[in-house]
Design a protein around this motif. Structure first.
Motif, mmCIF file in Angstrom:
data_model
loop_
_atom_site.group_PDB
_atom_site.id
_atom_site.type_symbol
_atom_site.label_atom_id
_atom_site.label_comp_id
_atom_site.label_asym_id
_atom_site.label_seq_id
_atom_site.Cartn_x
_atom_site.Cartn_y
_atom_site.Cartn_z
ATOM 1 N N ILE A 290 -0.737 3.849 5.561
ATOM 2 C CA ILE A 290 -0.636 3.145 6.596
ATOM 3 C C ILE A 290 -1.752 2.952 7.542
ATOM 4 O O ILE A 290 -2.080 1.951 8.163
ATOM 5 N N ALA A 291 -2.399 4.252 7.872
ATOM 6 C CA ALA A 291 -3.203 4.189 8.633
ATOM 7 C C ALA A 291 -4.564 3.508 8.198
ATOM 8 O O ALA A 291 -5.141 2.868 8.970
ATOM 9 N N GLU A 292 -4.687 3.486 6.840
ATOM 10 C CA GLU A 292 -5.775 2.637 6.522
ATOM 11 C C GLU A 292 -5.556 1.083 6.370
ATOM 12 O O GLU A 292 -6.630 0.525 6.458
ATOM 13 N N VAL A 293 -4.487 0.741 5.874
ATOM 14 C CA VAL A 293 -4.305 -0.798 6.350
ATOM 15 C C VAL A 293 -4.501 -1.205 7.826
ATOM 16 O O VAL A 293 -4.950 -2.010 7.784
ATOM 17 N N ILE A 294 -3.966 -0.402 8.483
ATOM 18 C CA ILE A 294 -4.208 -0.668 9.978
ATOM 19 C C ILE A 294 -5.348 -0.821 10.269
ATOM 20 O O ILE A 294 -6.056 -1.823 10.804
ATOM 21 N N ARG A 295 -6.297 0.047 9.968
ATOM 22 C CA ARG A 295 -7.999 0.149 10.113
ATOM 23 C C ARG A 295 -8.609 -0.968 9.308
ATOM 24 O O ARG A 295 -9.396 -1.570 10.041
ATOM 25 N N SER A 296 -8.183 -1.321 8.075
ATOM 26 C CA SER A 296 -8.917 -2.626 7.476
ATOM 27 C C SER A 296 -8.505 -3.760 8.131
ATOM 28 O O SER A 296 -9.269 -4.748 8.281
ATOM 29 N N PHE A 297 -7.049 -3.816 8.372
ATOM 30 C CA PHE A 297 -6.660 -5.081 9.125
ATOM 31 C C PHE A 297 -7.505 -5.550 10.461
ATOM 32 O O PHE A 297 -7.838 -6.784 10.448
ATOM 33 N N ALA B 247 0.855 -1.119 0.162
ATOM 34 C CA ALA B 247 0.010 -0.013 -0.220
ATOM 35 C C ALA B 247 0.646 1.316 -0.217
ATOM 36 O O ALA B 247 0.495 2.332 -0.584
ATOM 37 N N VAL B 248 1.930 1.472 0.881
ATOM 38 C CA VAL B 248 2.747 2.383 0.745
ATOM 39 C C VAL B 248 3.327 2.670 -0.295
ATOM 40 O O VAL B 248 3.701 3.803 -1.179
ATOM 41 N N VAL B 249 4.000 1.450 -1.175
ATOM 42 C CA VAL B 249 4.767 1.761 -2.430
ATOM 43 C C VAL B 249 3.801 2.249 -3.639
ATOM 44 O O VAL B 249 4.144 3.248 -4.233
ATOM 45 N N ASP B 250 2.515 1.562 -3.551
ATOM 46 C CA ASP B 250 1.530 2.131 -4.798
ATOM 47 C C ASP B 250 1.107 3.423 -4.465
ATOM 48 O O ASP B 250 0.725 4.239 -5.261
ATOM 49 N N ALA B 251 0.715 3.761 -2.984
ATOM 50 C CA ALA B 251 0.574 5.173 -2.640
ATOM 51 C C ALA B 251 1.467 6.197 -3.130
ATOM 52 O O ALA B 251 1.198 7.259 -3.560
ATOM 53 N N LEU B 252 2.787 5.824 -3.046
ATOM 54 C CA LEU B 252 3.893 7.005 -3.139
ATOM 55 C C LEU B 252 4.054 6.783 -4.723
ATOM 56 O O LEU B 252 4.441 7.955 -5.359
ATOM 57 N N GLY B 253 3.630 5.914 -5.218
ATOM 58 C CA GLY B 253 3.679 5.984 -6.834
ATOM 59 C C GLY B 253 2.795 6.868 -7.305
ATOM 60 O O GLY B 253 2.814 7.695 -8.315
ATOM 61 N N ALA B 254 1.558 6.819 -6.899
ATOM 62 C CA ALA B 254 0.418 7.712 -7.193
ATOM 63 C C ALA B 254 0.668 9.109 -6.806
ATOM 64 O O ALA B 254 0.578 10.005 -7.494
ATOM 65 N N CYS B 255 1.387 9.295 -5.542
ATOM 66 C CA CYS B 255 1.829 10.528 -5.202
ATOM 67 C C CYS B 255 2.807 11.277 -5.822
ATOM 68 O O CYS B 255 2.640 12.388 -6.489
ATOM 69 N N PHE B 256 3.836 10.642 -6.237
ATOM 70 C CA PHE B 256 4.824 11.158 -7.112
ATOM 71 C C PHE B 256 4.623 11.373 -8.621
ATOM 72 O O PHE B 256 4.988 12.234 -9.264
ATOM 73 N N ASP B 257 3.534 10.764 -9.211
ATOM 74 C CA ASP B 257 2.869 10.785 -10.277
ATOM 75 C C ASP B 257 2.226 11.980 -10.382
ATOM 76 O O ASP B 257 2.371 13.188 -11.143
ATOM 77 N N GLY C 294 -3.527 8.408 -0.096
ATOM 78 C CA GLY C 294 -2.902 7.161 0.480
ATOM 79 C C GLY C 294 -4.007 6.270 0.988
ATOM 80 O O GLY C 294 -3.999 4.981 0.768
ATOM 81 N N LYS C 295 -4.886 6.763 1.564
ATOM 82 C CA LYS C 295 -6.100 6.023 2.116
ATOM 83 C C LYS C 295 -6.908 5.593 1.044
ATOM 84 O O LYS C 295 -7.047 4.082 1.037
ATOM 85 N N ASP C 296 -7.199 6.079 0.047
ATOM 86 C CA ASP C 296 -7.818 5.653 -1.335
ATOM 87 C C ASP C 296 -7.001 4.291 -1.937
ATOM 88 O O ASP C 296 -7.423 3.267 -2.199
ATOM 89 N N VAL C 297 -5.604 4.483 -1.860
ATOM 90 C CA VAL C 297 -4.867 3.371 -2.530
ATOM 91 C C VAL C 297 -5.061 2.229 -1.532
ATOM 92 O O VAL C 297 -5.164 1.133 -2.251
ATOM 93 N N ALA C 298 -4.900 2.415 -0.249
ATOM 94 C CA ALA C 298 -4.976 1.310 0.675
ATOM 95 C C ALA C 298 -6.408 0.753 0.650
ATOM 96 O O ALA C 298 -6.664 -0.629 0.720
ATOM 97 N N LYS C 299 -7.239 1.433 0.439
ATOM 98 C CA LYS C 299 -8.482 0.503 0.268
ATOM 99 C C LYS C 299 -8.718 0.049 -1.021
ATOM 100 O O LYS C 299 -9.465 -1.127 -1.009
ATOM 101 N N TRP C 300 -8.118 0.076 -2.017
ATOM 102 C CA TRP C 300 -7.947 -0.548 -3.154
ATOM 103 C C TRP C 300 -7.102 -1.756 -2.956
ATOM 104 O O TRP C 300 -7.556 -2.885 -3.549
#
Length: 445
Positions: free
Chosen positions: A369-376, A305-315, A429-435
């Motif tokens: 990170i926050a969304e992964v923790i919440r969903s887990f 989730a962090v890697v893909d969120a940062l991919g979206a962020c830097f894009d 970041g939240k949206d990517v982690a939800k995905w």
């Protein structure tokens, strides 16, 4: 580390007992076991307390993987920190997850389903072998980082059919994962960056830009790094932009008289190099269960989730190339906004990273990170702690929202970001982690 008040504003609550039943129960099924609302209601009276059950094969090899990637090895035009980045650790962790899940059978594999029979196989052997084979494939010249640990770890397991079968599963998964992630774009040689000259455009602080390669790397779960690209930043002549600029100008300058000691500490807390800070604090969750399968799953979810969120962020960052507060404040007489005023001598009291401002990368990271923790765990009410080697302090959080709010404030109070960018970043970041949680790491039905 010195403890400070919790980020929620309430007195710090230290973890004093392991809520094993709550943690393991929530971690075992994820959101698929109950709908979000049901899980929130079930957890309403009993927050989840994150405590460590001690090092295990997942946490140990997550640390080894991280340390292995620290050796600089970069293609032309890319800063050394980029080649030694999150995608390598994430790839290793995915192999560990798939190897462990091949045996546990509770959740779907991410990508690789080995043909080796899993009945009676050792999860520890599978995890160690998968991580080792991944590192050997990714970094064959860095054996000093992992060979001795492998010999000790695999040697500590008693010789048995379970060990042999686990090792075979780990090796098979690693081979498949290496093939899956080959040629992912990290060897791309980028053309020189051409800075903009108009108001609102990013002005680099030096030749080595950070994150230019990140949008080029093939994402793990999203369809592309532009899938979650944010809309444009606020117009320079808008009231919202003026409010954000004036907030940073007042509180984050080296000569600010309104910034409090607590705000200074929070700003500095989030200035530790991101890779080290992120890994050291995320790895706490790799020891938060007595189940190796749970530890493998949450660690993989966090890394991906962090890697893909940062991919979206830097894009998004390099799509808009938005200027940093330093440039914006010094050049405010060019922005066409009557509510802003230039200060040619303004300087942030902590260094500003050398990449475009919008959105905030810490927001993308910490929102994920926050969304992964919440969903887990199925609830926002998770008590955990993050620390910083810069400040020597530990922040204790009562919920996942507290981490997000802390991160947003830190980047504004340090002068690196406008408030809107931290909000947009954490939402991305939240949206990517939800995905990630919706489409991967799901229970076997």
């Amino acid at each position: 580390m010195n403890a400070i008040r919790s980020r929620s504003g309430r007195p710090t609550l230290l973890a004093v007992a392991a809520l094993a039943a709550v943690v393991t129960g929530c971690g075992g099924g994820g959101d698929a076991a109950l709908a979000d609302g049901q899980r929130e209601a079930a957890s309403a009276k009993q927050p989840v307390e994150i405590v460590s059950f001690g090092a295990n094969a997942v946490s140990i090899w997550n640390e080894i993987a991280f340390n292995t990637t620290l050796v600089p090895s970069s293609p032309a035009g890319v800063t050394p920190s980029e080649r030694a980045s999150g995608p390598d650790v994430a790839t290793v962790q995915l192999a560990v997850y798939d190897a462990v899940m091949a045996i546990a059978g509770t959740h779907r594999p991410f990508a690789i389903k080995p043909s080796t029979p899993a009945a009676g196989a050792s999860m520890e052997a599978a995890a160690i072998e998968a991580a080792y084979r991944m590192l050997k494939g990714l970094f064959p010249s860095r054996g000093d980082k992992y060979e001795a640990a492998y010999a000790a770890g695999i040697g500590d397991l008693p010789d048995s059919d379970a060990k042999t079968r686990g090792m075979a599963i780990g090796a098979e998964v690693a081979a498949g994962m290496l093939a899956l992630r080959a040629n992912d774009g990290r060897e791309t040689v980028l053309p020189p960056y051409v800075p903009g000259t108009l108001p609102g455009q990013f002005v680099p602080s030096g030749p080595n830009l950070v994150g230019r390669l990140t949008p080029i790397i093939k994402p793990f779960t999203t369809t592309s790094n532009s899938q979650f690209r944010a809309g444009p930043p606020p117009a320079l002549n808008s009231a919202g932009y003026a409010a954000d600029l004036n907030e940073v100008k007042a509180i984050a300058g080296t000569t600010s008289t309104v910034r409090t000691a607590e705000q200074t500490e929070v700003a500095r807390f989030f200035t530790e190099p991101p890779g080290t800070w992120n890994w050291r604090n995320r790895v706490r969750f790799a020891t938060a269960s007595q189940s190796l399968a749970d530890n493998a799953r949450i660690t993989a979810m966090l890394e991906i989730a962090v890697v893909d969120a940062l991919g979206a962020c830097f894009d998004t960052k390099y799509h808009y190339n938005y200027w940093r507060p330093t440039s914006a404040i010094r050049l405010a007489d060019t922005d066409g906004n009557p509510a802003t005023e230039a200060d040619l001598a303004w300087t942030p009291f902590v260094p500003t990273p050398n990449h475009p401002e919008y959105p905030a990368a810490h927001g993308c990271n910490d929102g994920a990170i926050a969304e992964v923790i919440r969903s887990f765990y199925g609830t926002k009410k998770v008590r955990f702690a993050f620390d910083s080697t810069v400040t020597g302090t530990t922040h204790h959080y009562e919920s996942t929202d507290d981490l997000v709010h802390d991160s947003r404030n830190g980047r504004v109070w340090g002068g690196m970001h406008f408030r809107n960018s931290t909000i947009i970043g954490s939402e991305m970041g939240k949206d990517v982690a939800k995905w990630v949680a919706k489409n991967y790491f799901r229970p076997v039905e």
